[in-house]
Design a protein around this motif. Structure first.
Motif, PDB file in Angstrom:
ATOM      1  N   LEU A   1      34.568  10.626  -1.995  1.00  0.00           N
ATOM      2  CA  LEU A   1      35.025  10.183  -0.684  1.00  0.00           C
ATOM      3  C   LEU A   1      35.872   8.930  -0.819  1.00  0.00           C
ATOM      4  N   ALA A   2      36.849   8.778   0.045  1.00  0.00           N
ATOM      5  CA  ALA A   2      37.748   7.635  -0.042  1.00  0.00           C
ATOM      6  C   ALA A   2      37.014   6.319   0.183  1.00  0.00           C
ATOM      7  N   ASP A   3      35.988   6.338   1.060  1.00  0.00           N
ATOM      8  CA  ASP A   3      35.277   5.106   1.381  1.00  0.00           C
ATOM      9  C   ASP A   3      33.935   4.982   0.669  1.00  0.00           C
ATOM     10  N   ASN A   4      33.615   5.963  -0.195  1.00  0.00           N
ATOM     11  CA  ASN A   4      32.353   5.889  -0.942  1.00  0.00           C
ATOM     12  C   ASN A   4      32.542   6.586  -2.284  1.00  0.00           C
ATOM     13  N   PRO A   5      32.873   5.868  -3.329  1.00  0.00           N
ATOM     14  CA  PRO A   5      33.203   6.488  -4.625  1.00  0.00           C
ATOM     15  C   PRO A   5      32.015   7.112  -5.345  1.00  0.00           C
ATOM     16  N   THR A   6      30.811   7.029  -4.753  1.00  0.00           N
ATOM     17  CA  THR A   6      29.645   7.621  -5.405  1.00  0.00           C
ATOM     18  C   THR A   6      29.257   8.971  -4.792  1.00  0.00           C
ATOM     19  N   VAL A   7      29.985   9.410  -3.764  1.00  0.00           N
ATOM     20  CA  VAL A   7      29.664  10.664  -3.078  1.00  0.00           C
ATOM     21  C   VAL A   7      30.836  11.624  -3.199  1.00  0.00           C
TER      22      VAL A   7
ATOM     23  N   PRO B   1      43.370   9.764  -5.893  1.00  0.00           N
ATOM     24  CA  PRO B   1      42.039   9.493  -5.361  1.00  0.00           C
ATOM     25  C   PRO B   1      41.035   9.113  -6.437  1.00  0.00           C
ATOM     26  N   ASN B   2      39.904   8.560  -5.994  1.00  0.00           N
ATOM     27  CA  ASN B   2      38.840   8.217  -6.936  1.00  0.00           C
ATOM     28  C   ASN B   2      38.041   9.458  -7.293  1.00  0.00           C
ATOM     29  N   TYR B   3      37.444   9.420  -8.508  1.00  0.00           N
ATOM     30  CA  TYR B   3      36.712  10.559  -9.037  1.00  0.00           C
ATOM     31  C   TYR B   3      35.302  10.128  -9.453  1.00  0.00           C
ATOM     32  N   ILE B   4      34.404  11.096  -9.423  1.00  0.00           N
ATOM     33  CA  ILE B   4      33.071  10.919  -9.988  1.00  0.00           C
ATOM     34  C   ILE B   4      33.012  11.737 -11.274  1.00  0.00           C
ATOM     35  N   ALA B   5      32.701  11.085 -12.370  1.00  0.00           N
ATOM     36  CA  ALA B   5      32.600  11.758 -13.665  1.00  0.00           C
ATOM     37  C   ALA B   5      31.228  11.445 -14.241  1.00  0.00           C
ATOM     38  N   GLY B   6      30.220  12.213 -13.843  1.00  0.00           N
ATOM     39  CA  GLY B   6      28.853  11.952 -14.279  1.00  0.00           C
ATOM     40  C   GLY B   6      28.359  10.666 -13.660  1.00  0.00           C
ATOM     41  N   ALA B   7      27.860   9.777 -14.502  1.00  0.00           N
ATOM     42  CA  ALA B   7      27.390   8.484 -14.012  1.00  0.00           C
ATOM     43  C   ALA B   7      28.537   7.499 -13.833  1.00  0.00           C
TER      44      ALA B   7
END
Length: 795
Positions: A423-429, A527-533
């Protein structure tokens, strides 16, 4: 129990197909008034068939053959004999109301029997050239071949693969990433207009073309730039149907297909309503096809994952609608205006995510799919003017507009898909609307003209013209966030091609094309990405502009040693524009080393040079073609799935192809297609070709298809074929297993129409799909046994 039901269905289908002739309508062989207008032979034959209540089965391709008018009292035999006189074709009544039209075998002088075939014309070269003046590796698949092979599958890739060596086994999904030809990319044209989207490869082209609208398919192997970028391995031109004034036909075509492991849950019906004809100076053709599919199963009876290819989807659990229309008006002899359109709507509702931890990948019933459906919303429009300007020449001007929206499926994070958009406003979701969408618009104009230069040399023809194209590409999420840089590109091209028969034994051809592209890449925030932890922060990408051009050449010589034996030697160049969108999506990621400034991304168009030696022999009862080739380029386009990188290195591919057919009797012939391809590339850029090309370029080095086609029990036409795909063991820890699959299909004249059946993977063999496995690097099972039953009737 499901396997018992499947076997029962198999035998029931064979029994249905062997219904005796007694069900066929009886036609009188006595004289009656016959009225047929002069013109196209196939049209005239259909008119005779309508007047006498006959069912025609045509072997060969009657395209381009003309016939005279008939106005007299005569029998059906007399009418057919009159129309076919001098055409190279004859006829045979196989029942009271069923007739086979087939090439004649004649004996003249001291010559033994020789098959006389009609002239076949190819248009993908931007001119109307006889196939006899081109390389023997060029293939034209006619309407009768398409209809016959549609008995077992409505997938257009199957028709091409079963007729053309060098076309790789498809991955049984929607994408065309592994639909390589001679280890390289394929350019797909529809009526001469490209469907490829090079700036951001959509990889969903052939699977979205309705086979019901196709009249013929032209395949030109090798690199070719006559239609712009993309044809480094081959050009495939899909010719759509055109109405004929005086031949008004309405067609109903329906079929149902199921996997025998679960007939109910896999039941997949399809219905096509089409028509063609014309009045006065107007010709019309249109079709509407709607289909719905259920589950798919492998040879073990396990359900095949709907999205085994991570976002690329499949044909199962889907709804498909294709609407096609074409209209033309003849203003005067040699002058015609035309307009065609095609609208595609496709939606796949995936039920479960895939489990990538199993071998092969399987359905994860414990993990219901929670993303948006996979969708396709595309429309294509082409209008133009065909002209005959006397000494200036004959040709056409086409204006086109392509608008495609291709939405991928949602894929979970795994070791094969390590980064998901947050998410743009929450990089952990993870963004629930983070699925990718390729939204492209492509429009422009194409001019092609054949000018006769008989004053300079008899038979000399100059084909000339140019192209103007404009591409607008947006690479976004379903929620509308840019995941790649928005891009615009303008293209300009000029070409000239000379061809001439030097003697009756030699045809020469050669040409040049100049192409220039002006590319504008916009700024955007990756955009931001989640890559595992780990989270990968959003980053600003700086766009820019670039201009690149290409000059490509081609030359060929075709030698006609005898009326039966030809050879050719050819050299051709083609190029592909790099997938810039894929680079910008990866910009700034730690693993990829792709810069965040377009000025620092060094991507170059890949020019491919192809050298080919080919031969063709057309005997009285034996036909064969063969080709050996080598293709080279200095800048390839290889994707490394492990490191998520695109790279460009020097490459070389070599290969050979062979086809053959032998007539055992008037009712039976056997044939085979074989192809070999292998390639190496320079991984460390030191000039040496030190490594084998990856599996996603060459999933299998060898493919062999054998078949037998026969008329049994009178007018039941049956075809049995088997395809062996060799394993590939060149890449350590990424070995591709071999496969062997057998199929059966049949067509039977029934109640004024044609009943058909098809069985793919007759023995329900469990095998690994080589193309799908090669693309992602994990095992993907091939599809199990399916049974198709259909019926087609013209009114």
């Amino acid at each position: 129990m499901s396997r018992l039901l499947g076997t029962t269905t198999l035998f029931a289908t064979l029994m249905i197909a062997s219904v005796p002739h007694a069900l066929a309508q009886t036609a009188s062989d006595t004289a009656q008034p016959v009225t047929v207008a002069a013109g196209d032979l196939r049209t005239a034959l259909d008119q005779v068939a309508d007047q006498f209540g006959l069912q025609l089965v045509v072997q060969g391709d009657l395209s381009g053959i003309e016939s005279g008018a008939l106005t007299a009292d005569m029998s059906a035999r007399e009418a057919l004999k009159s129309l076919l006189s001098g055409s190279g074709y004859g006829f045979e009544f196989v029942s009271d109301d069923s007739v086979i039209i087939k090439p004649l075998t004649t004996t003249t002088g001291d010559a033994q029997g020789q098959v006389i075939l009609p002239e076949v014309v190819v248009t993908a070269t931007r001119s109307r050239r006889s196939i006899a003046t081109m390389s023997p590796s060029v293939v034209v698949i006619g309407p009768d071949q398409i209809e016959a092979q549609s008995a077992k599958s409505s997938d257009i890739t199957n028709v091409i693969r079963n007729n053309v060596p060098g076309f790789m086994f498809d991955d049984q999904s929607l994408i065309s990433s592994t639909e390589t030809f001679r280890g390289r990319d394929v350019q797909v044209l529809v009526d001469g207009i490209a469907r490829n989207t090079p700036l951001r490869n959509s990889s969903r082209i052939l699977s979205m073309i309705d086979i019901q609208q196709v009249e013929s398919i032209e395949v030109i192997p090798g690199s070719n730039a006559m239609n712009g970028d993309g044809a480094t391995g081959a050009t495939i031109n899909i010719i759509t149907k055109t109405g004929e004034v005086g031949k008004n036909v309405f067609v109903l075509d329906a079929h149902a297909k199921s996997y025998t492991d679960d007939i109910g849950d896999s039941f997949s019906p399809s219905l096509t309503l089409s028509g063609s004809g014309g009045f006065g100076a107007v010709d019309l053709a249109a079709s509407v096809t709607g289909s719905k599919t259920g589950n798919a199963y492998d040879g073990y009876g396990n359900q095949v994952p709907s999205d085994a290819m991570l976002g690329q989807g499949g044909f199962d659990n889907a709804e498909d609608l294709n609407v096609f229309g074409k209209a033309g008006v003849t203003l005067a002899e040699g002058h015609r205006l035309f307009l065609s359109s095609e609208v595609v709507r496709f939606r796949q509702d995936i039920e479960y995510f895939s489990d990538l931890t199993t071998d092969p990948v399987s359905v994860n019933y414990d993990n219901p799919y929670n993303g948006q459906p996979l969708e396709e919303e595309s429309q294509y429009f082409t209008g133009g003017y065909e002209y005959d300007l006397g000494k200036i020449g004959t040709g056409d001007l086409k204006l086109f507009y392509n608008d495609s929206y291709k939405q991928a499926a949602r894929a979970e994070r795994s070791r094969y898909n390590t980064a998901l958009i947050a998410l743009a406003d929450n990089p952990t979701v993870v963004d629930p609307l983070g699925q990718s969408v390729i939204d492209t618009k492509k429009y422009g104009a194409k001019l092609s003209t054949d000018t006769g230069l008989d004053a300079a040399y008899e038979g000399l023809t100059l084909t000339w013209g140019g192209d103007l194209t404009f591409d607008d590409v947006k690479y976004e999420t379903v929620g509308g966030r840019n995941i790649g840089a928005p891009m615009e590109q303008e293209g300009y091209a000029l070409f000239g091609q000379l061809s001439a028969p030097i003697t009756q034994y030699l045809d020469l051809s050669g040409g040049v094309r100049y192409e220039k592209y002006d590319l504008t890449v916009s700024d955007f925030t990756r955009p931001n990405y989640i890559a595992g932890a780990m989270t990968i922060a959003a980053a600003d990408f700086t766009g820019g502009s670039a201009t690149y051009s290409a000059v490509t050449y081609n030359a060929s010589a075709v030698v006609h040693w005898t009326e039966r034996f030809d050879t050719s030697l050819s050299y051709s160049e083609g190029f592909s524009v790099p997938d810039v969108g894929a680079y910008t999506r990866r910009a700034g990621e730690p693993r990829t080393s792709v810069p965040l400034n377009f000025a620092n991304i060094d991507v170059q168009a890949s020019k491919v040079k192809t050298y080919e030696l080919a031969a063709r022999y057309d005997g009285a009862d034996f036909r064969t073609t063969g080709a050996v080739y080598m293709s080279t380029n200095d800048f390839g386009n290889n994707y490394d799935a492990t490191n998520n990188k695109l790279s460009q290195e020097k490459e070389r591919i070599i290969g050979a192809e062979l086809t053959g057919e032998y007539d055992i009797s008037d009712e039976t012939y056997i044939g085979a297609l074989a192809s070999y391809v292998e390639g190496r590339y320079d991984t460390n850029e030191d000039g040496d070709l030190d490594s084998w090309l990856p599996n996603n370029r060459i999933p299998s080095p060898f493919r062999f298809t054998g078949y037998v086609d026969s008329y049994v029990w009178g007018d039941l036409n049956m075809r049995f074929d088997g395809t062996y795909t060799a394993g590939r063991y060149k890449i350590e820890d990424a070995k591709i297993k071999p496969s062997l699959v057998f199929n059966l299909s049949g067509n039977y004249p029934l109640l004024g129409g044609t009943a058909r059946f098809g069985i793919e993977n007759i023995f329900d063999t469990s095998y690994e799909n080589p193309a799908a496995t090669a693309l992602r690097g994990y095992s993907v099972a091939g599809h199990g046994r399916t049974v198709l039953i259909g019926y087609r009737r013209e009114f």
